[in-house]
Design a protein around this motif. Structure first.
Motif, PDB file in Angstrom:
ATOM      1  N   ILE A 139       8.384 -16.000  -2.760  1.00 34.71           N
ATOM      2  CA  ILE A 139       7.543 -16.079  -1.624  1.00 34.71           C
ATOM      3  C   ILE A 139       8.031 -15.188  -0.546  1.00 34.71           C
ATOM      4  N   SER A 140       7.073 -14.602   0.097  1.00 32.58           N
ATOM      5  CA  SER A 140       7.613 -13.850   1.398  1.00 32.58           C
ATOM      6  C   SER A 140       6.857 -14.537   2.473  1.00 32.58           C
ATOM      7  N   VAL A 141       7.891 -14.703   3.534  1.00 30.37           N
ATOM      8  CA  VAL A 141       7.574 -15.269   4.721  1.00 30.37           C
ATOM      9  C   VAL A 141       7.039 -14.498   5.998  1.00 30.37           C
ATOM     10  N   LYS A 142       6.185 -14.774   6.897  1.00 23.11           N
ATOM     11  CA  LYS A 142       5.674 -13.852   7.832  1.00 23.11           C
ATOM     12  C   LYS A 142       6.919 -14.076   8.801  1.00 23.11           C
ATOM     13  N   ALA A 143       7.112 -12.512   9.579  1.00 25.34           N
ATOM     14  CA  ALA A 143       8.194 -12.668  10.487  1.00 25.34           C
ATOM     15  C   ALA A 143       8.341 -13.592  11.492  1.00 25.34           C
ATOM     16  N   GLY A 144       9.325 -14.021  11.735  1.00 24.18           N
ATOM     17  CA  GLY A 144       9.501 -15.167  12.619  1.00 24.18           C
ATOM     18  C   GLY A 144       9.599 -16.472  12.182  1.00 24.18           C
ATOM     19  N   HIS A 145       9.134 -16.665  10.758  1.00 23.51           N
ATOM     20  CA  HIS A 145       8.711 -18.131  10.474  1.00 23.51           C
ATOM     21  C   HIS A 145       9.780 -18.258   9.607  1.00 23.51           C
ATOM     22  N   ILE A 146      10.981 -17.649   9.104  1.00 22.88           N
ATOM     23  CA  ILE A 146      11.943 -17.685   8.118  1.00 22.88           C
ATOM     24  C   ILE A 146      12.712 -19.248   8.620  1.00 22.88           C
ATOM     25  N   GLN A 147      12.750 -19.542   9.768  1.00 20.88           N
ATOM     26  CA  GLN A 147      13.603 -20.741  10.169  1.00 20.88           C
ATOM     27  C   GLN A 147      12.643 -21.923   9.792  1.00 20.88           C
ATOM     28  N   SER A 148      11.254 -21.853   9.962  1.00 21.68           N
ATOM     29  CA  SER A 148      10.354 -22.901   9.690  1.00 21.68           C
ATOM     30  C   SER A 148      10.237 -23.284   8.242  1.00 21.68           C
ATOM     31  N   ASP A 190       0.782  -1.238  -0.005  1.00 21.79           N
ATOM     32  CA  ASP A 190      -0.123  -0.061   0.117  1.00 21.79           C
ATOM     33  C   ASP A 190       0.844   1.104   0.207  1.00 21.79           C
ATOM     34  N   LYS A 191       0.260   2.328  -0.372  1.00 23.23           N
ATOM     35  CA  LYS A 191       1.223   3.524  -0.364  1.00 23.23           C
ATOM     36  C   LYS A 191       1.663   4.158   0.874  1.00 23.23           C
ATOM     37  N   ASP A 192       1.245   3.659   1.799  1.00 24.77           N
ATOM     38  CA  ASP A 192       1.819   4.224   3.224  1.00 24.77           C
ATOM     39  C   ASP A 192       2.948   3.246   3.777  1.00 24.77           C
ATOM     40  N   ALA A 193       3.050   2.088   3.241  1.00 22.45           N
ATOM     41  CA  ALA A 193       4.090   1.030   3.877  1.00 22.45           C
ATOM     42  C   ALA A 193       5.310   1.057   3.149  1.00 22.45           C
ATOM     43  N   LEU A 194       6.578   1.036   3.748  1.00 21.32           N
ATOM     44  CA  LEU A 194       7.590   0.897   3.389  1.00 21.32           C
ATOM     45  C   LEU A 194       8.058  -0.447   3.096  1.00 21.32           C
ATOM     46  N   ILE A 195       7.988  -1.098   2.055  1.00 22.40           N
ATOM     47  CA  ILE A 195       8.571  -2.285   1.608  1.00 22.40           C
ATOM     48  C   ILE A 195       9.578  -2.276   0.614  1.00 22.40           C
ATOM     49  N   GLY A 196      10.556  -3.333   0.740  1.00 23.96           N
ATOM     50  CA  GLY A 196      11.639  -3.321  -0.389  1.00 23.96           C
ATOM     51  C   GLY A 196      12.103  -4.689  -0.114  1.00 23.96           C
TER      52      GLY A 196
END
Length: 85
Positions: A73-82, A41-47
């Motif tokens: 894919i993008s992974v939810k925060a805290g789940h990268i190890q899973s 969305d326009k207000d989120a800083l994503i890169g």
């Protein structure tokens, strides 16, 4: 066979509620998929910060090739190890 393996993996990750998003590389390749994945969305800083080299494949083919069975894919925060594949 590759496509089925990919779909099966995505289904497992989704059922485990590990995915934030999944975007195929079919139209525009990896570069376009990464770009579109960063639009929330326009207000989120994503890169994204990406470092990738594949021997024997030009940068152009890697970034803009529209070969099948590739997904960003993008992974939810805290789940990268899973997520292990």
């Amino acid at each position: 066979k590759e496509a089925k393996t990919l779909v099966d993996l995505l289904l497992v990750l989704a059922k485990k509620n590990l995915l934030q998003s999944a975007h195929d590389c079919a139209e525009g390749g990896l570069a376009v998929a990464l770009t579109e994945s960063c639009i929330l969305d326009k207000d989120a800083l994503i890169g994204a910060s990406v470092e990738i080299k594949v021997p024997g494949i030009s940068d152009e083919a890697l970034l803009f090739g529209e070969s099948q069975s590739r997904v960003v894919i993008s992974v939810k925060a805290g789940h990268i190890q899973s997520v292990d594949f």
